[in-house]
Design a protein around this motif. Sequence first.
Motif, PDB file in Angstrom:
ATOM      1  N   CYS A 174      36.779  43.424  41.390  1.00 23.82           N
ATOM      2  CA  CYS A 174      37.848  42.475  41.071  1.00 23.82           C
ATOM      3  C   CYS A 174      37.928  41.429  42.165  1.00 23.82           C
ATOM      4  CB  CYS A 174      39.189  43.188  40.973  1.00 23.82           C
ATOM      5  SG  CYS A 174      39.218  44.402  39.657  1.00 23.82           S
ATOM      6  N   ASP A 175      37.923  40.172  41.766  1.00 28.19           N
ATOM      7  CA  ASP A 175      37.855  39.060  42.709  1.00 28.19           C
ATOM      8  C   ASP A 175      38.971  38.068  42.379  1.00 28.19           C
ATOM      9  OD1 ASP A 175      37.133  37.048  44.398  1.00 28.19           O
ATOM     10  OD2 ASP A 175      35.156  36.675  43.515  1.00 28.19           O
ATOM     11  N   CYS A 176      39.828  37.804  43.356  1.00 32.66           N
ATOM     12  CA  CYS A 176      40.912  36.839  43.119  1.00 32.66           C
ATOM     13  C   CYS A 176      40.316  35.442  43.051  1.00 32.66           C
ATOM     14  CB  CYS A 176      41.923  36.877  44.255  1.00 32.66           C
ATOM     15  SG  CYS A 176      42.695  38.476  44.429  1.00 32.66           S
ATOM     16  N   ASN A 177      40.750  34.649  42.075  1.00 37.33           N
ATOM     17  CA  ASN A 177      40.192  33.308  41.891  1.00 37.33           C
ATOM     18  C   ASN A 177      40.857  32.317  42.834  1.00 37.33           C
ATOM     19  OD1 ASN A 177      40.432  34.274  38.506  1.00 37.33           O
ATOM     20  ND2 ASN A 177      38.555  34.279  39.696  1.00 37.33           N
ATOM     21  N   ILE A 232      39.257  39.624  52.061  1.00 42.63           N
ATOM     22  CA  ILE A 232      40.700  39.625  51.809  1.00 42.63           C
ATOM     23  C   ILE A 232      41.032  39.609  50.318  1.00 42.63           C
ATOM     24  CG2 ILE A 232      40.934  37.090  51.923  1.00 42.63           C
ATOM     25  CD1 ILE A 232      43.600  37.573  53.422  1.00 42.63           C
ATOM     26  N   ASP A 233      40.083  39.156  49.463  1.00 40.13           N
ATOM     27  CA  ASP A 233      40.468  38.938  48.064  1.00 40.13           C
ATOM     28  C   ASP A 233      39.565  39.624  47.047  1.00 40.13           C
ATOM     29  OD1 ASP A 233      38.280  37.287  48.495  1.00 40.13           O
ATOM     30  OD2 ASP A 233      38.968  35.772  47.092  1.00 40.13           O
ATOM     31  N   GLU A 234      38.765  40.580  47.504  1.00 36.58           N
ATOM     32  CA  GLU A 234      37.883  41.286  46.565  1.00 36.58           C
ATOM     33  C   GLU A 234      37.960  42.794  46.806  1.00 36.58           C
ATOM     34  OE1 GLU A 234      33.849  39.858  46.762  1.00 36.58           O
ATOM     35  OE2 GLU A 234      34.497  37.813  47.140  1.00 36.58           O
ATOM     36  N   CYS A 235      37.800  43.559  45.733  1.00 40.50           N
ATOM     37  CA  CYS A 235      37.778  45.025  45.872  1.00 40.50           C
ATOM     38  C   CYS A 235      36.841  45.625  44.843  1.00 40.50           C
ATOM     39  CB  CYS A 235      39.163  45.613  45.600  1.00 40.50           C
ATOM     40  SG  CYS A 235      40.331  45.481  46.940  1.00 40.50           S
TER      41      CYS A 235
HETATM   42 MG   LIG Z   1      37.617  35.114  45.448  1.00 36.82          MG
END
Ligand SMILES: [Mg+2]
Length: 401
Positions: A8-11, A104-107
């Motif tokens: 999961c990656d925050c856009n 910081i924005d991916e898991c």
């Molecule tokens: Mg991202």
Amino acid sequence: MERTVLHCDCNAFFASVEATRYPKLKKQPFAVCGDPKLRHGIVLAKNEKAKRLGVQTGEAIWQAKAKCPDLVLVEPSYGIYDEFSERIFNIYCRYTDLVEPFGIDECWLDVTGTKSLFGSGEKIADELRKIVKSETGITISAGVSFNKYFAKMGSDYKKPDATTVLTRNNYKDILFPLSVENMLFVGKSTLEKLSDIGIYTIGDLANADAKLLSLTLGKCGQMLYNCANGLDFSVVTPSTYKHKYKSIGNGYTFKRDLVSDTDLKTGIYMICDKVAHRLRKQKLECKTVQLCIKDTHFHAIQRQKTLQNPTQSSYELANSALELAINNWNVNDKPIRSMSVTGQNLIERSNEPEQLSLFYTDSFIFKRKKVILESTKDEICEKYGNNVLRMCSLIDNDLGL
Ligand SMILES: [Mg+2]
């Protein structure tokens, strides 16, 4: 059993967080940029409008401005990004305890064992997209596959706010036509070396001779070959939420300028309390404190001090920052517009009992009491919210604190 791994990656993470904090930003092209005054003037993230005008992450502010003169520049607020990151991480943890942060924005999430509870990987990914969006305002892209590498390729494949499932049956159709530069770990020099031997697409790479790849790229050759063929067996390594923090800092631009020693003290105590609270939360201590002060003309100074003992105490941090401020800036002559305090040189706070002093001096007992007071305050705020306890000096202040 076949594994089910999500990535999961925050856009446009920083930009998305800023847009949720300041909805007006959504109407215009904007970019989160390092501070030009501190010579970190590059684009760290941009919104969709800026992207469409050609603004790119990593380019200098002047380059971005040349393409988009109306570009609004936003200073990064790392403390807030950490908070969002942690909230999103905690949402992932509702679906599995195997969550591995990557930046910081991916898991990555391994949901192999929890599918029977929550449904297929795709269903979980779709649900996560909805929940993260409704609870935080941030959109994510999710990849679902049978290994970590393909899950990551999946989350990259379609964004924003999309799920891509790569199965053993479809991964060739989806990935093989793509250029090898889309692969994680393929940088500029690898790309050149691959094109020298006639490899342009992921399919070319997957069908290449592994020995030739090793000859051309060394160890990396076999690894990339394996990745392209779905032969990634690395496991999702759960971790409690902890970044490899290099520093923890907070800054503040005050509602009105600081013009007196009392103002200065109030500002520093408030900022240091936040920084120290975050240090305590991450079970870290800092060995160095850095203070940055900016006046009304954006003239800035940055000073640091090495502490006698590492600390996570608001009181100790504030005293050191105040000393730095008083020695380097005369607030009565030069009003202060904004200030930041950063704890650097971080170390993990050991769980070993602290060596107590043989001599119980007054100052030692005073410090111990402060430590107990601060950790009790943390517990109360954790339970009842951040604003239930405030420092007396902050009550009725007109600095916007
Ligand atoms: Mg991202």
